[in-house]
Scaffold this motif. Sequence first.
Motif, short mmCIF file in Angstrom:
data_model
loop_
_atom_site.label_atom_id
_atom_site.label_comp_id
_atom_site.label_asym_id
_atom_site.label_seq_id
_atom_site.Cartn_x
_atom_site.Cartn_y
_atom_site.Cartn_z
N MET A 1 -5.81 -2.83 0.83
CA MET A 1 -5.59 -3.95 -0.08
C MET A 1 -4.45 -4.81 0.46
N LEU A 2 -4.70 -6.12 0.47
CA LEU A 2 -3.70 -7.07 0.94
C LEU A 2 -3.34 -8.02 -0.20
N GLU A 3 -2.09 -7.99 -0.62
CA GLU A 3 -1.63 -8.76 -1.77
C GLU A 3 -0.52 -9.72 -1.35
N ALA A 4 -0.68 -10.99 -1.70
CA ALA A 4 0.31 -11.99 -1.31
C ALA A 4 1.63 -11.80 -2.05
N GLY A 5 1.56 -11.35 -3.30
CA GLY A 5 2.77 -11.17 -4.09
C GLY A 5 3.57 -9.96 -3.69
N ASP A 6 4.76 -9.86 -4.31
CA ASP A 6 5.64 -8.75 -3.98
C ASP A 6 5.18 -7.44 -4.61
N VAL A 7 4.40 -7.54 -5.70
CA VAL A 7 3.89 -6.34 -6.37
C VAL A 7 2.41 -6.53 -6.67
N ALA A 8 1.71 -5.42 -6.84
CA ALA A 8 0.30 -5.46 -7.21
C ALA A 8 0.17 -5.67 -8.72
N GLY A 9 -1.02 -6.06 -9.15
CA GLY A 9 -1.29 -6.18 -10.58
C GLY A 9 -1.78 -7.54 -11.01
N GLY A 10 -1.47 -8.60 -10.24
CA GLY A 10 -1.92 -9.93 -10.63
C GLY A 10 -1.38 -10.32 -11.99
N CYS A 11 -2.28 -10.69 -12.90
CA CYS A 11 -1.87 -11.12 -14.24
C CYS A 11 -1.36 -9.97 -15.11
N ALA A 12 -1.60 -8.74 -14.69
CA ALA A 12 -1.04 -7.58 -15.39
C ALA A 12 0.31 -7.29 -14.76
N ALA B 1 3.06 -2.09 -16.51
CA ALA B 1 2.86 -0.64 -16.55
C ALA B 1 1.41 -0.27 -16.25
N LEU B 2 0.48 -1.16 -16.63
CA LEU B 2 -0.92 -0.92 -16.29
C LEU B 2 -1.11 -0.99 -14.78
N ALA B 3 -0.51 -2.01 -14.17
CA ALA B 3 -0.61 -2.14 -12.71
C ALA B 3 0.00 -0.93 -12.02
N ASP B 4 1.15 -0.46 -12.52
CA ASP B 4 1.80 0.71 -11.91
C ASP B 4 0.90 1.94 -11.96
N ALA B 5 0.25 2.15 -13.11
CA ALA B 5 -0.64 3.31 -13.24
C ALA B 5 -1.86 3.16 -12.33
N MET B 6 -2.38 1.95 -12.22
CA MET B 6 -3.54 1.71 -11.35
C MET B 6 -3.18 1.88 -9.89
N VAL B 7 -2.00 1.40 -9.52
CA VAL B 7 -1.55 1.58 -8.13
C VAL B 7 -1.41 3.07 -7.81
N ALA B 8 -0.80 3.82 -8.73
CA ALA B 8 -0.65 5.27 -8.50
C ALA B 8 -2.01 5.94 -8.35
N SER B 9 -2.98 5.53 -9.18
CA SER B 9 -4.31 6.10 -9.10
C SER B 9 -4.98 5.74 -7.78
N CYS B 10 -4.82 4.49 -7.34
CA CYS B 10 -5.41 4.06 -6.07
C CYS B 10 -4.82 4.82 -4.89
N LYS B 11 -3.51 4.98 -4.89
CA LYS B 11 -2.86 5.69 -3.79
C LYS B 11 -3.29 7.15 -3.74
N CYS C 1 1.76 -5.15 0.02
CA CYS C 1 2.18 -6.33 -0.73
C CYS C 1 3.00 -7.26 0.17
N GLY C 2 3.11 -8.53 -0.26
CA GLY C 2 3.82 -9.51 0.56
C GLY C 2 3.05 -9.89 1.81
N GLU C 3 1.74 -9.68 1.76
CA GLU C 3 0.87 -9.99 2.91
C GLU C 3 -0.20 -10.97 2.47
N ALA C 4 0.03 -12.25 2.69
CA ALA C 4 -0.92 -13.28 2.27
C ALA C 4 -2.05 -13.41 3.27
N VAL C 5 -3.28 -13.38 2.79
CA VAL C 5 -4.45 -13.59 3.64
C VAL C 5 -4.63 -15.09 3.84
N ALA C 6 -4.69 -15.51 5.10
CA ALA C 6 -4.88 -16.92 5.42
C ALA C 6 -6.34 -17.29 5.54
#
Length: 520
Positions: free
Chosen positions: A31-42, A240-250, A258-263
Amino acid sequence: MTDYDVLMVGAGHNGLVCAHALAKSGRKVLMLEAGDVAGGCAATREFAPGFSVSSCAQWLTQLSPRVMDSMSLVDHGLQFAARDLASVSLAEDGDHLVLRGAKLEGANISAEDQLAYEDFSARMMRFTKILAKAFSTRAPKLVESNFADRLTLIKLGLGLKLLGKNDMNDLMRIILINMYDVMEENFDHPRLKALLSLDGMLGSHMGPRSPNTVFGYLYRRVGNLFGYDGPAQLRGGMGALADAMVASCKAAGVEIRCGEAVASIDSEAGQVIGVTLASGEQFSGKLVVSNVDPVTTFQHLVGYRNLETGVVRSVSNIRNKSGTAKLHLALSGLPSFAGLSAELTGHRLVIAPDMNYAERAFNAVKYSEYSKEPVMDISIPTVNDPGLAPDGQHVISAIVQFAPHEPEGGWDGHRQAFTDIVLDLLERYAPGIRGLVTASELLTPQDLEKEFGMTGGHWHHGELSLDQVMMMRPFHGANQYSTPVNGLYLCGAGSHPGGGVMGLAGLNAANEIIKRVGAA
């Protein structure tokens, strides 16, 4: 150049759901996320020293239990601060209307309106069950369908038939009109009508008189079937939802950067070959799944030059104007709303006196202006979750309808004026609240677009209207998560069934990919 089975672009909640399911199927997922943390709108973040807030989505009303169970989110730390909250339609004189489940209290609500609402709510739930079934799988194609699509259509048709003649006729009639007319048919109390109509237009570019608002209302009510008898609040905010989802994904083996913007999403001869980051780093992969909105995916990442003219036209025609802003306030103490009990202060508070008020609020944004008397959906999350602010202090998070993407002259010249309008409105319902404000933050649709990467600032990645849902979402040719670019799939809110923190777009997309590609 590193090889992965699946490259995920964006780590919003649907992307996390999709990545988890794909990893559980045995695939190597990055997963490549431009932001500093995962979760988007969550997301939860600190907007003033010591004050944290759910920066985009603020209520949990639709998260699918299938997603909760498949990702074992409770085991990964997800906790509720409050569930089944009431919706309170505020009155300046303190005679508030309270909606708890199917029960109405206060505001001199008549016995006739109470009975009418119980009947209306039961009828809407029968209609919503059909939507919930449709949301649980990919949208069927009407032409060139296979056996699975035919079976889905048969089930939907059977569901309609089982409604009975009267209910089926009523659904076919109201789905094509608007909440204003439906409310006028059913109820007398002006604030009850406005409160219900708000649920049909929240987050959209529509007012009570706009077509498709009945569909928007039914869409929101799907959450009732998922176990939400009113809004829920997560401990620690939506992040907190994003944190739980990230833990589950890992735990499932997903690699998240994170911090990796796809061009760019790279392709050759109509076949995906990988992605290139803004840094120039490249990753190869036979499958790319985009969690970002369809316009960003096709226009900016794939590039219109790599698509056929018809596809470009379809993408360009997606309606994704937003009329929604967010206001965050840091408060030195708990505000006092006239006539509101302490027990209700932590529930959902709404300012929408009547439907004409809401329609006038919408009229402004049609002309790229902001409402002088906006509609508001207010949360004071620190009542149920004190850890979001310093001891004895509080946070307000409010959805504000309506604000344009870009008013004349840009937001720099209007930001404080609109903030003052909203604060003045709050002062009318909670006298003295201005004196409690120690910091404020206004997120306009333009800010939401920039911070969360959603075109137009629209949290559904495209309006929920009958021409942009089900087999038309996001457009013909990309309506079953696959796209005209071989190996590129969509899994975000712009896909079926749509936005809101539901997770089914991500889960359905993963199931479709596994079905099409086969076992890893």
